[in-house]
Design a protein around this motif. Structure first.
Motif, mmCIF file in Angstrom:
data_model
loop_
_atom_site.group_PDB
_atom_site.id
_atom_site.type_symbol
_atom_site.label_atom_id
_atom_site.label_comp_id
_atom_site.label_asym_id
_atom_site.label_seq_id
_atom_site.Cartn_x
_atom_site.Cartn_y
_atom_site.Cartn_z
ATOM 1 N N ASP A 13 -29.450 -29.373 -7.708
ATOM 2 C CA ASP A 13 -30.186 -29.463 -8.951
ATOM 3 C C ASP A 13 -30.907 -30.496 -9.172
ATOM 4 O O ASP A 13 -31.181 -31.438 -10.097
ATOM 5 N N LEU A 14 -32.057 -30.573 -8.264
ATOM 6 C CA LEU A 14 -32.968 -31.519 -8.120
ATOM 7 C C LEU A 14 -34.181 -31.652 -9.178
ATOM 8 O O LEU A 14 -35.165 -31.399 -8.797
ATOM 9 N N ARG A 15 -33.573 -31.590 -10.552
ATOM 10 C CA ARG A 15 -34.731 -31.738 -11.501
ATOM 11 C C ARG A 15 -34.185 -32.329 -12.778
ATOM 12 O O ARG A 15 -33.019 -32.628 -12.606
ATOM 13 N N LEU A 16 -34.981 -32.668 -13.506
ATOM 14 C CA LEU A 16 -34.953 -33.512 -14.737
ATOM 15 C C LEU A 16 -34.964 -32.825 -15.986
ATOM 16 O O LEU A 16 -34.083 -32.912 -16.868
ATOM 17 N N THR A 17 -35.788 -31.547 -16.028
ATOM 18 C CA THR A 17 -35.712 -30.730 -17.148
ATOM 19 C C THR A 17 -34.575 -29.527 -17.027
ATOM 20 O O THR A 17 -34.408 -29.119 -15.983
ATOM 21 N N ASN A 18 -33.968 -29.348 -18.281
ATOM 22 C CA ASN A 18 -32.951 -28.187 -18.179
ATOM 23 C C ASN A 18 -31.943 -28.539 -17.422
ATOM 24 O O ASN A 18 -31.441 -27.590 -16.478
ATOM 25 N N ASN A 19 -31.418 -29.699 -17.211
ATOM 26 C CA ASN A 19 -30.093 -30.009 -16.171
ATOM 27 C C ASN A 19 -29.108 -30.462 -16.886
ATOM 28 O O ASN A 19 -29.095 -31.270 -17.440
ATOM 29 N N PRO A 20 -28.032 -29.497 -16.856
ATOM 30 C CA PRO A 20 -26.959 -29.760 -17.821
ATOM 31 C C PRO A 20 -26.034 -31.156 -17.691
ATOM 32 O O PRO A 20 -25.798 -31.853 -18.599
ATOM 33 N N ALA A 21 -25.929 -31.468 -16.283
ATOM 34 C CA ALA A 21 -25.172 -32.821 -16.300
ATOM 35 C C ALA A 21 -25.975 -33.697 -16.504
ATOM 36 O O ALA A 21 -25.563 -34.820 -17.047
ATOM 37 N N GLY A 211 -43.745 -29.081 -8.238
ATOM 38 C CA GLY A 211 -44.197 -27.769 -7.344
ATOM 39 C C GLY A 211 -43.400 -26.654 -8.144
ATOM 40 O O GLY A 211 -44.212 -25.363 -7.936
ATOM 41 N N ALA A 212 -42.477 -26.690 -8.375
ATOM 42 C CA ALA A 212 -41.748 -25.579 -8.836
ATOM 43 C C ALA A 212 -42.350 -24.857 -10.090
ATOM 44 O O ALA A 212 -42.394 -23.962 -10.430
ATOM 45 N N ARG A 213 -42.765 -25.878 -10.961
ATOM 46 C CA ARG A 213 -43.220 -25.530 -12.264
ATOM 47 C C ARG A 213 -44.516 -24.873 -11.980
ATOM 48 O O ARG A 213 -45.085 -23.918 -12.791
ATOM 49 N N HIS A 214 -45.095 -25.530 -11.004
ATOM 50 C CA HIS A 214 -46.685 -25.128 -10.985
ATOM 51 C C HIS A 214 -46.636 -23.678 -10.079
ATOM 52 O O HIS A 214 -47.136 -22.527 -10.544
ATOM 53 N N ARG A 215 -45.502 -23.252 -9.513
ATOM 54 C CA ARG A 215 -45.352 -21.996 -8.708
ATOM 55 C C ARG A 215 -44.918 -21.127 -9.738
ATOM 56 O O ARG A 215 -45.542 -19.886 -9.594
ATOM 57 N N LEU A 216 -44.023 -21.272 -10.713
ATOM 58 C CA LEU A 216 -43.652 -20.149 -11.858
ATOM 59 C C LEU A 216 -45.001 -19.981 -12.665
ATOM 60 O O LEU A 216 -45.066 -18.827 -13.006
ATOM 61 N N GLN A 217 -45.669 -20.944 -13.045
ATOM 62 C CA GLN A 217 -46.899 -20.860 -14.131
ATOM 63 C C GLN A 217 -47.719 -19.858 -13.292
ATOM 64 O O GLN A 217 -48.285 -18.994 -13.869
ATOM 65 N N HIS A 218 -48.281 -20.195 -11.915
ATOM 66 C CA HIS A 218 -49.199 -19.468 -11.431
ATOM 67 C C HIS A 218 -48.684 -18.086 -11.278
ATOM 68 O O HIS A 218 -49.557 -17.002 -11.394
ATOM 69 N N PHE A 219 -47.586 -17.714 -11.041
ATOM 70 C CA PHE A 219 -46.928 -16.516 -10.838
ATOM 71 C C PHE A 219 -46.810 -15.699 -12.128
ATOM 72 O O PHE A 219 -47.517 -14.600 -12.358
ATOM 73 N N LEU A 220 -46.453 -16.440 -13.217
ATOM 74 C CA LEU A 220 -46.694 -15.729 -14.489
ATOM 75 C C LEU A 220 -47.948 -15.272 -14.958
ATOM 76 O O LEU A 220 -48.298 -14.135 -15.494
ATOM 77 N N GLU A 221 -48.862 -16.261 -14.476
ATOM 78 C CA GLU A 221 -50.429 -16.199 -14.956
ATOM 79 C C GLU A 221 -51.016 -14.988 -14.208
ATOM 80 O O GLU A 221 -52.025 -14.245 -14.648
ATOM 81 N N ASP A 222 -50.904 -14.969 -12.745
ATOM 82 C CA ASP A 222 -51.565 -14.369 -11.970
ATOM 83 C C ASP A 222 -50.864 -13.370 -10.847
ATOM 84 O O ASP A 222 -51.515 -12.428 -10.283
ATOM 85 N N LEU A 246 -35.629 -22.480 -6.490
ATOM 86 C CA LEU A 246 -34.507 -21.956 -7.024
ATOM 87 C C LEU A 246 -33.217 -22.532 -6.185
ATOM 88 O O LEU A 246 -32.303 -22.758 -6.785
ATOM 89 N N ALA A 247 -33.184 -22.333 -4.898
ATOM 90 C CA ALA A 247 -32.192 -22.749 -4.034
ATOM 91 C C ALA A 247 -31.847 -24.282 -4.285
ATOM 92 O O ALA A 247 -30.735 -24.675 -3.978
ATOM 93 N N TRP A 248 -32.897 -25.080 -4.505
ATOM 94 C CA TRP A 248 -32.852 -26.482 -4.508
ATOM 95 C C TRP A 248 -32.683 -26.972 -6.085
ATOM 96 O O TRP A 248 -32.648 -28.154 -6.293
ATOM 97 N N GLY A 249 -32.558 -26.127 -7.115
ATOM 98 C CA GLY A 249 -32.577 -26.188 -8.293
ATOM 99 C C GLY A 249 -33.522 -26.902 -8.918
ATOM 100 O O GLY A 249 -33.464 -27.896 -9.873
ATOM 101 N N GLU A 250 -34.744 -26.718 -8.417
ATOM 102 C CA GLU A 250 -36.095 -27.828 -8.886
ATOM 103 C C GLU A 250 -36.621 -27.193 -10.168
ATOM 104 O O GLU A 250 -37.302 -27.655 -10.876
ATOM 105 N N ILE A 251 -35.917 -25.773 -10.553
ATOM 106 C CA ILE A 251 -36.393 -25.411 -11.819
ATOM 107 C C ILE A 251 -35.271 -24.407 -12.364
ATOM 108 O O ILE A 251 -34.542 -23.988 -11.308
ATOM 109 N N SER A 252 -34.988 -24.509 -13.757
ATOM 110 C CA SER A 252 -33.950 -23.806 -14.025
ATOM 111 C C SER A 252 -33.970 -22.112 -13.973
ATOM 112 O O SER A 252 -35.277 -21.757 -14.370
#
Length: 486
Positions: A13-21, A211-222, A246-252
């Protein structure tokens, strides 16, 4: 008086955004001491594959930097989890531990032991929802059993997922509720595992939350609008490539799900189905702890698999003589990832053409995939083998040549990963063994020297596989077994 801190125990769960703990720890108002423990000693921990270790090191580096920019520190330790947590409690005087739970049976069993032991020590311990769309005990069939078939699971999950709780990460400098006394930490360099064969990974990936956030945004746009029509073609960027993030929990996963609103993009439903498959595979593993050890269908436990180190090595190295299979295996080795359709093609080839146990393939993927995950690996390999839940029938045997012509029609994917065949035409490249000798000579291709001949005859291998299937299934003929090459 120094206020005792809360330990924030990071895992996948290697993220700070939307991390329940993290959000729960922030609500407590205590100083927060973030901790990551690399545990390859405790029962229940499967030693990470080498590609996963590479990704983990890069992701921890990014997380450490992000926390440091907020005024905190990421404490890195190695060793048995329970003993290490107890050491940290003694060193810091921590009175609370927050973490996001796991669902894999070995991990959840270990979590229960840790919770019981630490609460027995007098600590407050809170576990929170991990990075999935549902809790595996929430979705059941009408008979009260767990879901074993994807389609009804998909319907139930689609109705179950609600609006996400959106929690921004701390933003301002010095916003981290820092501790007064920090314990010692392992050097981040000791967690940056870089075997020689992973040297090209950094050209293909940006591990970490940014990197996870960039990847998601790129996919959503293109990418998402064309996702249903392009996702099966490995030569083009038709998939999200979010799986390691997703496997490493870098994005929710909730953020990914709700970012793809069906009203906004045509590929949203198809994308959400793939996210649902991730939940479904975890759901199966939670309810069937033997997923990695035993086929769900008991008759397959006697399947007459071969033991051939030479055949297995040819598959691992991308030297089978079937260009599409070899291109996919080389993509895996050079990037730590493989296109989804290619995973099905290569798995089918290993299991049904080579008659090598699916667990050998699962083990190789575990070692070489940056998105290696026990539930996804186990369930998907059993799906291709035809021995798992809601599996493809065994007689669905992919023809590697027809798959190549259909999904890499110009041969661009093959040329990218097998440059020694690059001079062949779109018609020739799928079957170099069928190309006339003078044409091969003109393109500097020497079969069995610059590129191998096929290590088997697919048509004969298919018949052998079907005979083995009839042996374990009790069928007397293959009359009901169509020649499925799709």
């Amino acid at each position: 008086m120094v206020q005792p801190p809360s330990l924030l125990w990071f895992r996948r769960d290697l993220r700070l955004t939307n991390n329940p703990a993290l959000q729960a720890a922030l609500r407590d108002g205590k100083p927060i001491m973030p901790v990551f423990i690399l545990d390859e000693e405790s029962d229940g921990h499967r030693r990470l594959g080498r590609a996963s270790r590479w990704w983990l090191g890069q992701s921890l580096t990014e997380l450490d930097t992000a926390i440091a920019q907020l005024g905190g520190r990421l404490i890195l330790r190695t060793g048995p989890t329970l003993a290490t947590l107890r050491e940290l409690v003694l060193e810091t005087g921590a009175c609370m531990i927050h973490f996001n739970r796991r669902y894999d049976p070995p991990g959840s069993n270990l979590d229960r032991q840790i919770i019981e032991a630490l609460r027995g020590d007098g600590l407050a311990v809170e576990d929170h929802a991990p990075n999935y769309l549902h809790e595996p005990w929430q979705l059941q069939t009408n008979q009260g059993d767990f879901c074993k078939v994807f389609t009804p699971f998909w319907r139930r999950l689609s109705q179950h997922v609600g609006p996400p709780a959106t929690h921004r990460a701390p933003r301002a400098p010095h916003a981290w509720p820092a501790c007064e006394n920090w314990p010692s930490s392992g050097a981040i360099e000791h967690f940056q595992y870089k075997p020689a064969w992973t040297e090209n990974f950094a050209h293909h990936w940006q591990p970490g939350e940014a990197g996870a956030r960039h990847r998601l945004q790129h996919f959503l746009e293109d990418g998402i609008d064309d996702y249903p029509s392009k996702r099966d073609y490995p030569a083009i960027e038709g998939t999200s490539r979010l799986s390691p993030h997703l496997a490493w929990g870098e994005i929710s996963v909730h953020e990914a799900w709700h970012s793809a609103e069906p009203a906004k993009c045509s590929g949203a439903v198809a994308f959400r189905r793939e996210l649902a498959w991730r939940d479904f595979n975890m759901h199966l593993y939670f309810h069937y702890p033997d997923l990695l050890r035993q086929p769900w269908r008991e008759n397959f436990r006697k399947f007459p698999f071969r033991k051939s180190a030479a055949m297995l090595k040819a598959w691992q190295q991308g030297r089978t003589g079937f260009p599409l299979v070899d291109a996919a295996m080389r993509e895996l080795w050079q990037t730590g990832w493989m296109h989804n359709r290619m995973r099905m093609v290569t798995a089918s080839f290993l299991i049904k053409d080579q008659l090598i146990d699916w667990q050998q393939g699962e083990t190789w993927f575990w070692d070489t995939l940056v998105d290696a995950d026990p539930a996804q690996n186990g369930a998907n390999w059993q799906w291709v083998a035809g021995c798992g839940f809601d599996a493809a029938p065994f007689f669905r045997i992919f023809n590697p040549v027809i798959q190549s012509v259909k999904f890499d029609p110009q041969g661009d994917y093959i040329r990218r990963w097998i440059p020694e065949l690059a001079a062949l035409s779109a018609k020739e490249i799928h079957q170099p063994w069928a190309v006339p000798e003078d044409r091969l000579a003109a393109t500097n291709i020497q079969l069995d020297r610059t590129y191998p001949r096929p290590i088997l005859d697919h048509a004969k291998a298919r018949q052998t596989a079907l005979a083995a299937f009839r042996q374990v299934s009790g069928r007397s003929s293959d009359a009901a077994e169509p020649d499925l090459f799709s």
